[in-house]
Scaffold this motif. Structure first.
Motif, PDB file in Angstrom:
ATOM      1  N   UNK B  27      30.078   2.162   5.446  1.00  0.00           N
ATOM      2  CA  UNK B  27      29.108   2.755   4.914  1.00  0.00           C
ATOM      3  C   UNK B  27      29.344   3.913   3.992  1.00  0.00           C
ATOM      4  N   UNK B  28      28.305   4.041   3.001  1.00  0.00           N
ATOM      5  CA  UNK B  28      28.422   5.085   1.793  1.00  0.00           C
ATOM      6  C   UNK B  28      27.431   6.029   2.133  1.00  0.00           C
ATOM      7  N   UNK B  29      27.449   7.277   2.410  1.00  0.00           N
ATOM      8  CA  UNK B  29      26.362   7.878   2.801  1.00  0.00           C
ATOM      9  C   UNK B  29      26.003   9.281   2.009  1.00  0.00           C
ATOM     10  N   UNK B  30      25.033   9.712   2.179  1.00  0.00           N
ATOM     11  CA  UNK B  30      24.680  11.219   1.201  1.00  0.00           C
ATOM     12  C   UNK B  30      25.114  12.077   2.315  1.00  0.00           C
ATOM     13  N   UNK B  31      25.330  13.576   1.938  1.00  0.00           N
ATOM     14  CA  UNK B  31      25.445  14.575   2.786  1.00  0.00           C
ATOM     15  C   UNK B  31      24.451  14.868   3.590  1.00  0.00           C
ATOM     16  N   UNK B  32      24.460  15.327   4.719  1.00  0.00           N
ATOM     17  CA  UNK B  32      23.525  15.578   5.819  1.00  0.00           C
ATOM     18  C   UNK B  32      22.707  16.536   5.129  1.00  0.00           C
ATOM     19  N   UNK B  33      21.159  16.621   5.519  1.00  0.00           N
ATOM     20  CA  UNK B  33      20.220  17.318   5.094  1.00  0.00           C
ATOM     21  C   UNK B  33      19.340  17.412   3.795  1.00  0.00           C
ATOM     22  N   UNK B  34      18.326  17.845   3.749  1.00  0.00           N
ATOM     23  CA  UNK B  34      17.449  17.535   2.403  1.00  0.00           C
ATOM     24  C   UNK B  34      17.562  18.852   1.692  1.00  0.00           C
ATOM     25  N   UNK B  35      17.809  18.610   0.240  1.00  0.00           N
ATOM     26  CA  UNK B  35      17.687  19.646  -0.724  1.00  0.00           C
ATOM     27  C   UNK B  35      17.433  19.068  -2.112  1.00  0.00           C
ATOM     28  N   UNK B  36      17.206  19.831  -3.131  1.00  0.00           N
ATOM     29  CA  UNK B  36      17.266  18.804  -4.591  1.00  0.00           C
ATOM     30  C   UNK B  36      18.455  18.250  -4.590  1.00  0.00           C
ATOM     31  N   UNK B  58       9.226  16.564  -7.743  1.00  0.00           N
ATOM     32  CA  UNK B  58       7.960  16.781  -7.697  1.00  0.00           C
ATOM     33  C   UNK B  58       7.329  16.678  -6.327  1.00  0.00           C
ATOM     34  N   UNK B  59       7.801  15.445  -5.675  1.00  0.00           N
ATOM     35  CA  UNK B  59       7.247  15.086  -4.386  1.00  0.00           C
ATOM     36  C   UNK B  59       7.895  16.192  -3.388  1.00  0.00           C
ATOM     37  N   UNK B  60       9.209  16.467  -3.752  1.00  0.00           N
ATOM     38  CA  UNK B  60       9.972  17.251  -2.737  1.00  0.00           C
ATOM     39  C   UNK B  60       9.414  18.706  -2.981  1.00  0.00           C
ATOM     40  N   UNK B  61       8.940  19.326  -3.936  1.00  0.00           N
ATOM     41  CA  UNK B  61       8.321  20.535  -4.067  1.00  0.00           C
ATOM     42  C   UNK B  61       7.043  20.518  -3.320  1.00  0.00           C
ATOM     43  N   UNK B  62       6.198  19.367  -3.296  1.00  0.00           N
ATOM     44  CA  UNK B  62       4.872  19.281  -2.585  1.00  0.00           C
ATOM     45  C   UNK B  62       5.222  19.265  -1.089  1.00  0.00           C
ATOM     46  N   UNK B 187      10.038  11.569  -2.111  1.00  0.00           N
ATOM     47  CA  UNK B 187      11.102  12.260  -2.572  1.00  0.00           C
ATOM     48  C   UNK B 187      12.662  11.664  -2.376  1.00  0.00           C
ATOM     49  N   UNK B 188      12.706  11.155  -1.194  1.00  0.00           N
ATOM     50  CA  UNK B 188      13.990  10.668  -0.922  1.00  0.00           C
ATOM     51  C   UNK B 188      14.073   9.075  -0.762  1.00  0.00           C
ATOM     52  N   UNK B 189      12.867   8.144  -0.976  1.00  0.00           N
ATOM     53  CA  UNK B 189      13.159   6.861  -0.811  1.00  0.00           C
ATOM     54  C   UNK B 189      14.216   6.269  -1.404  1.00  0.00           C
ATOM     55  N   UNK B 190      14.668   5.363  -0.562  1.00  0.00           N
ATOM     56  CA  UNK B 190      16.069   4.653  -0.978  1.00  0.00           C
ATOM     57  C   UNK B 190      15.864   3.351  -1.550  1.00  0.00           C
ATOM     58  N   UNK B 191      15.399   2.452  -0.958  1.00  0.00           N
ATOM     59  CA  UNK B 191      14.841   0.830  -1.347  1.00  0.00           C
ATOM     60  C   UNK B 191      13.819   0.472  -0.438  1.00  0.00           C
ATOM     61  N   UNK B 192      13.667  -0.835  -1.058  1.00  0.00           N
ATOM     62  CA  UNK B 192      12.455  -1.522  -0.474  1.00  0.00           C
ATOM     63  C   UNK B 192      12.362  -2.703  -1.237  1.00  0.00           C
ATOM     64  N   UNK B 193      11.071  -3.338  -1.520  1.00  0.00           N
ATOM     65  CA  UNK B 193      10.914  -4.498  -2.311  1.00  0.00           C
ATOM     66  C   UNK B 193       9.844  -4.315  -3.191  1.00  0.00           C
TER      67      UNK B 193
END
Lengths: 249, 482
Positions: B27-36, B58-62, B187-193
């Protein structure tokens, strides 16, 4: 085939059956008659295995096996069928699906593979024709929105599909008009064979004009008080149950 | 002689999760936690245009200014968003053109799930866009679809291929500030269809996507966008199962559907995320926002869902009926067992004239679970001569579970009709005795009765899904099957 010895049954401490003795051999049709509330339906339910009763004494053997040790579905798979007085509705489950499940679970019990779909559908078709049941019945949900007559016909249809050794018909004639009664009786007669038996429970002699019994039993106050040939039914009809009550008093 | 019915109910309702396994893929992962920084990391990984990064920020700010909703009939310990990895992708080697190039472990995982990427899918008429964790691995049949002008691909691919379409419709049905979880997803959606059916095209096959969570501590934030252009038709299916994990995992997806004039979109889903164990430990938290808009006249959106999984389900697939004569439908079966909690239902917002909506909800509760229907039917002033029919049924298995119904109805005009029916029932002893007497075991009888109860909804599913769903209902409530 069925052998009941000194069967005593109570519910909530009240004794309903007080020592029933009954022998049913292959090929026979037995009728059990009697006034309301004498234990006819209780007897049917106890044979089928309903667990709301206390069996205080006696035994029931079926093909030599102790029936009282078996679960309801095991008894069914051994060949006992109960035609219900008040068949319940199972919404959303088609008769086809219901019957396929029942047939295959019984086959599984007997160590057989599930019946292939085409064979099953052919059997459905054959039995529907035998009993003169409309094709659309099979797609309807089990008993849902059925008239009284349709429910009873459906019971006979299920009996035809499951081919039991012993069929117990509990007040199958109640709520039927004469035409429906004839169709139901004709169905039963077509299914009579040398190796199966019927226990027909009824309040009235009417049904027995169409399903002619070999032996008639009168059940009164939890006991079989009299047994005889088919003429006993006629006698009962003429003289009424008061006659029996007076006789045994 | 006979087993105690309560014991049988206990037995059949305590089946272990059948799909509980974990596959070991690099796996390739982002660092833990949520920030800009996390958001910039995700956006950069996906090589996104600047407008999309700005959309996320913008979504993250909201989201920062919002709080978790507390009105649902669910309970869970607080979620620490700084302990979640917001992005994980199987390490990408290159584009896959053949199945041989795909990690055998991954293929094995799909096989365990019964998902075939092989050509046999062609025979059953299903194109599969398989999503494992966050990156879409393989898309089949896209060529067949391309010929008709249908675009069916992963969301990230669509961002690269058809950015204008994505930009035009993204967030138009579920705005970034819609709710706490929607803001988080935005803010953080990864993927989908992504799916676009052009004008007048009837999509010739059922489109299907399998979602799956596969990495420890990885929240899944799927984003799906379906656009039915004028006069088009598509039936879209989504199904998912997740491997068994001990920790709670957060899942906050968004699905947006846009149906233009005369278009019809049918969306079916089977949700089977890991529900937690018998004691109520672990399991997925599933906070989903699904909404469609019947934008044009005579358009139709239909949601069908079979919900058997997740420790917590919070989900209200809705339809905004903007176009005149448009139709919205919601068919749902939600099964909860053990300590599962479901608060699910639908919203039908009638804005156009002569609009029609139907809600059929079947809740089945067993064990210690809690199952709630929550629905809103709103007839606005302009929605003259509109109709809604809602039916909400609850079936209880055992005496330790709960079923609740929270219908909200608002009508602002006098010509609309809203009907609501609700029932609560139990499987009766008479029904079980009847089935047993025919030779059917109590376990099978419960499966049969439950499937019969849910038939009205199951028959809305595409055939291949209906069969799967029937099995799933039985498995969810039985111990011995499988």
């Amino acid at each position: 085939m069925l052998s009941i010895k000194n069967l005593r049954v109570s519910i909530n401490g009240k004794e309903i059956l007080r020592g029933i003795n009954l022998e049913v051999r292959p090929g026979e049709v037995h009728a059990i008659m009697g006034p309301n509330g004498t234990g006819k339906s209780t007897l049917a339910s106890v044979i089928a295995g309903r667990d709301i009763y206390d069996i205080t004494e006696g035994e029931i053997l079926f093909k030599g096996k102790n029936l009282l040790d078996m679960a309801i579905e095991e008894r069914a798979s051994e060949g006992i069928f109960l035609g219900f007085q008040y068949p319940v509705e199972i919404p959303g489950v088609s008769i086809t699906n219901f019957m396929r499940t029942a047939v295959n679970e019984q086959r599984k019990y007997r160590g057989l593979d599930p019946m292939p779909a085409n064979e099953f559908l052919a059997k459905m078709e054959e039995k529907k024709q035998l009993l003169e049941i409309q094709a659309k019945l099979a797609n309807r949900s089990v008993n849902e929105g059925f008239s009284g007559g349709e429910k009873k016909k459906n019971e006979i249809f299920q009996m035809a599909m499951l081919e039991p050794s012993l069929a117990i018909l509990d007040e199958t004639d109640s709520g039927l008009d004469i035409d429906a009664l004839k169709i139901v009786a004709a169905g039963v007669n077509k299914l009579r064979k040398a190796d199966n038996a019927f226990l027909v429970i009824t309040h009235y002699q009417r049904l027995l004009e169409y399903i002619v019994p070999d032996i008639v039993h009168v059940l009164y106050d939890g006991r079989i008080v009299r047994s005889g040939g088919k003429e006993l039914a006629v006698e009962l009809e003429e003289k009424g149950y008061e006659w029996i009550k007076a006789e045994i008093a | 002689m006979e087993k105690d019915p309560n014991n049988i109910l206990d037995e059949v309702t305590q089946g272990e999760y059948k799909y509980g396994f974990y596959s070991d893929i690099e796996m390739e992962t982002a660092p833990m936690g949520l920030s800009e920084d996390t958001i910039r990391y995700i956006s950069a990984k996906k090589n996104e245009p600047d407008w999309l990064l700005q959309y996320r920020l913008d979504a993250y700010q909201k989201w920062l200014s919002m709080t978790e909703p507390t009105w649902a009939h669910i309970h869970h310990p607080p979620i620490n968003y700084q302990e979640i990895i917001f992005y994980a992708a199987p390490k990408k080697k290159k584009e896959y053109s053949s199945i041989d190039e795909i990690d055998p472990e991954l293929i094995e995982t799909f096989n365990k799930l019964g998902i075939s990427l092989e050509e046999q899918k062609r025979l059953t008429g299903v194109a599969v866009d398989a999503v494992i964790d966050s990156v879409s691995v393989k898309t089949t049949f896209s060529e067949t679809l391309e010929k008709q002008g249908i675009i069916f691909c992963s969301f990230s691919e669509a961002v690269q291929k058809v950015p204008d379409l994505v930009k035009q419709y993204l967030g138009t049905v579920v705005p970034t500030h819609d709710n706490f979880y929607a803001a988080l997803n935005s803010a953080v959606f990864s993927d989908g269809s992504f799916c676009y059916i052009p004008k007048g095209v009837r999509c010739p096959i059922e489109l299907s996507t399998y979602f799956r969570i596969n990495a420890a501590n990885t929240g899944q934030f799927e984003r799906t966008l379906i656009i039915g252009d004028e006069g088009s038709y598509v039936s879209y299916m989504e199904g998912c199962t997740a491997p068994m994990r001990d920790e709670n995992q957060l899942h906050a997806a968004i699905v947006e559907i846009i149906a233009l004039k005369d278009a019809e979109v049918k969306y079916s889903t089977v949700q089977n995320w890991y529900p937690g164990n018998k004691k109520g430990e672990g399991g997925i938290y599933n906070f989903v926002t699904k909404r469609g808009i019947c934008k044009g006249n005579n358009s139709k959106i239909s949601w069908t869902q079979v919900e058997t999984g997740s420790a917590i389900t919070w989900k209200y697939p809705s339809v905004v009926l903007l176009g005149d004569n448009s139709v919205g439908e919601f068919y749902s079966v939600a099964v909860t067992n053990n300590y599962q909690q479901a608060d699910t239902g639908s919203k039908m917002i009638h804005l156009g004239r002569n609009t029609k909506s139907t809600i059929i909800s079947k809740g089945i509760s067993a064990g210690h679970s809690s199952n709630s229907y929550r629905g809103l039917v709103k007839m606005t002033k302009r929605a003259e001569n509109s109709r809604n029919f809602s039916q909400c049924d609850s079936l209880l298995l055992g005496d330790k579970c709960g079923a609740h119904t929270f219908p909200y109805i608002k009508t602002e005009n006098k010509t609309s009709i809203v009907e609501h029916e609700a029932t609560t029932s139990k499987i009766s002893d008479d029904q079980l005795f009847y089935c047993n007497q025919r030779g059917i075991s109590t376990e099978s009888a419960i499966g049969l009765i439950v499937n019969g109860y849910a038939r009205e909804v199951l028959k809305q599913l595409p055939m291949e899904f209906a069969v799967e769903a029937q099995k799933l209902l039985s498995i969810s409530l039985e111990g011995s099957v499988g």
